[in-house]
Design an enzyme around this catalytic site. Sequence first.
Site, PDB file in Angstrom:
ATOM      1  N   GLU A   1     123.228 -64.130 -13.477  1.00  0.00           N
ATOM      2  CA  GLU A   1     123.069 -63.524 -14.813  1.00  0.00           C
ATOM      3  C   GLU A   1     122.584 -64.535 -15.851  1.00  0.00           C
ATOM      4  O   GLU A   1     122.931 -64.470 -17.027  1.00  0.00           O
ATOM      5  CB  GLU A   1     124.371 -62.864 -15.288  1.00  0.00           C
ATOM      6  CG  GLU A   1     124.885 -61.788 -14.371  1.00  0.00           C
ATOM      7  CD  GLU A   1     123.866 -60.711 -14.065  1.00  0.00           C
ATOM      8  OE1 GLU A   1     122.948 -60.509 -14.867  1.00  0.00           O
ATOM      9  OE2 GLU A   1     123.984 -60.083 -13.000  1.00  0.00           O
ATOM     10  N   GLY A   2     121.775 -65.480 -15.406  1.00  0.00           N
ATOM     11  CA  GLY A   2     121.265 -66.528 -16.282  1.00  0.00           C
ATOM     12  C   GLY A   2     122.137 -67.752 -16.179  1.00  0.00           C
ATOM     13  O   GLY A   2     123.316 -67.714 -16.533  1.00  0.00           O
TER      14      GLY A   2
END
Length: 567
Positions: free
Chosen positions: A428-429
């Site tokens: 998610e980054g």
Amino acid sequence: MPYRAPLADFDLLLSQVLGYGRVAATPRFAEAGADTAAAVLAEAARLAETVLAPLNRVGDKQGARLENGVVRTSPGFAEGYRAVAQGGWVGMAAQPENGGMGLPMTLATAVNEMMSAACLSLQVGPLLTQGQIEALEHHGSDAIRATYLPRLIAGEWGGTMNLTEPQAGSDVGALRTRAEPNPDGTYAITGQKIYISWGDADFLPNICHLVLARLPDGAPGTSGISLFLVPKFIPDAAGNPGRRNSLSVVSLEHKLGLHGSPTCVMQYDGAQGWLVGEAHRGMAAMFTMMNNARLGVAVQGVGIAEAAFQQALAYAEGRVQGRTPTGRAPITDHADVRRMLARMRAQVFSARAIALSCAVAIDMARATDAPEWQARAALLTPIAKAYGTDTGNEVAHLGIQIHGGMGFVEETGAAQFARDVRVTTIYEGTNGIQAMDLVARKMADGGAAALALVDEVQAGAEAARATLPDLAGDVWQAAEALRDATETLVKQDMTDRFAGAAPYLRAFALVLGADAHLRAAHAAGGARTALARVAIRRLLPEYAPLLAEAREGAAQLYALSPEDLAA
């Protein structure tokens, strides 16, 4: 030891530290007052403790496997997921008109933390479905919402997010998956996606994939990407799973941890998909899901940290080694073990407070449409994600250290926490990307949102000066240093900002965590004051060297070439 949900922390944070009453006072969330919140959290705690937690070791030892193209899940996961779905927990924050509970994100975030602590491998699935629900609520057509949302919200179907490809990781714009228009208005999706969590499961009748792909007229880079809903089974006229779509699970990744969570390589061979949102605006639609997931991942880190701390404390209380100041006693009497345990406890409370503060801001933004709350939520999202997951990793490793040699032995379960939580700083980054997002997009306002938060920290410190003058003074001074660093940072060019982004984010989180501890001590006293002293006197001082590093810029980093580093 058995996991026990931290209900006392949730109560203190919501009632006396983070101002959850403001959320319940809005018309949108008027039915989610203190009594309702307490009942919701107590029931979720029961589910996490008694149903999900016993599955954690099972999922690690008997992970998901691929058999004849079908993902076979870990023993007990089907029953555990069914309990989550039947309790309404998948759609707890979804809109009531689609079958959701309509609960505030603040309560959903607390519930997600408890479920993550109990069994992270299983919790990943509902979290992704929650993100897809929000994306479809905001960007799906009426027909898509009518067909998919009730089933996703009920937990009958599962949802995934398909971004990454072998050549396109953090650089999403490099993706090659293509979407060709069909005569009936749908699209043929062709390409391969990797790292797709819960891309298939033998207990779900349908899996709905949100897939990023490029239309024939899509421009290069992220500006030309569109988003498509691609189900495993295409719904028939009644909305039930119909014919099989042309997609498949190629393989499952063999991972360091999260063995019970199937991470799939997905192949799309002209699979039928439906456009979600506007053409070439796929990243904007996907970011709705990603921002939801980033807060969810933040509390995945917090949840593992809580579980690792609880196990380490229980082990230390029963382990006798050497002489202590009180004689031969459990290792909790050794000063260094006390140091580690106190640090763990203080970090967990800080990370939990930051994540819930972010959730409160999201709720207030939704309930009021106030720009200042929207800016607050955006600013806190990368801080919550990065600090929450860093905390998960650090606390899990301290837990191994407290166990000593037994922490390195799989039977204790201490190592599983470290293995499972490691990915949270990546997916998610990555946390580096979170830091870059903080100092770039989230400070495009010249630092106004950040400085408004600093103002609140200093106001809280002023309010606590009468009862806790020494701690209040330390927090006020740290906030002032953060103010100065922020004003310096927004004047730097972007490369210099990026070079100091990670230490700046960490310093920001330390200040926010210290603020939460100070407010808790001011409100509750007793052991909360003792814990606040640990956070403010032992953790908070790290802000000074971090902000010094943040000011250094990028020149010295680029003065070292890869060849220099290898010399």
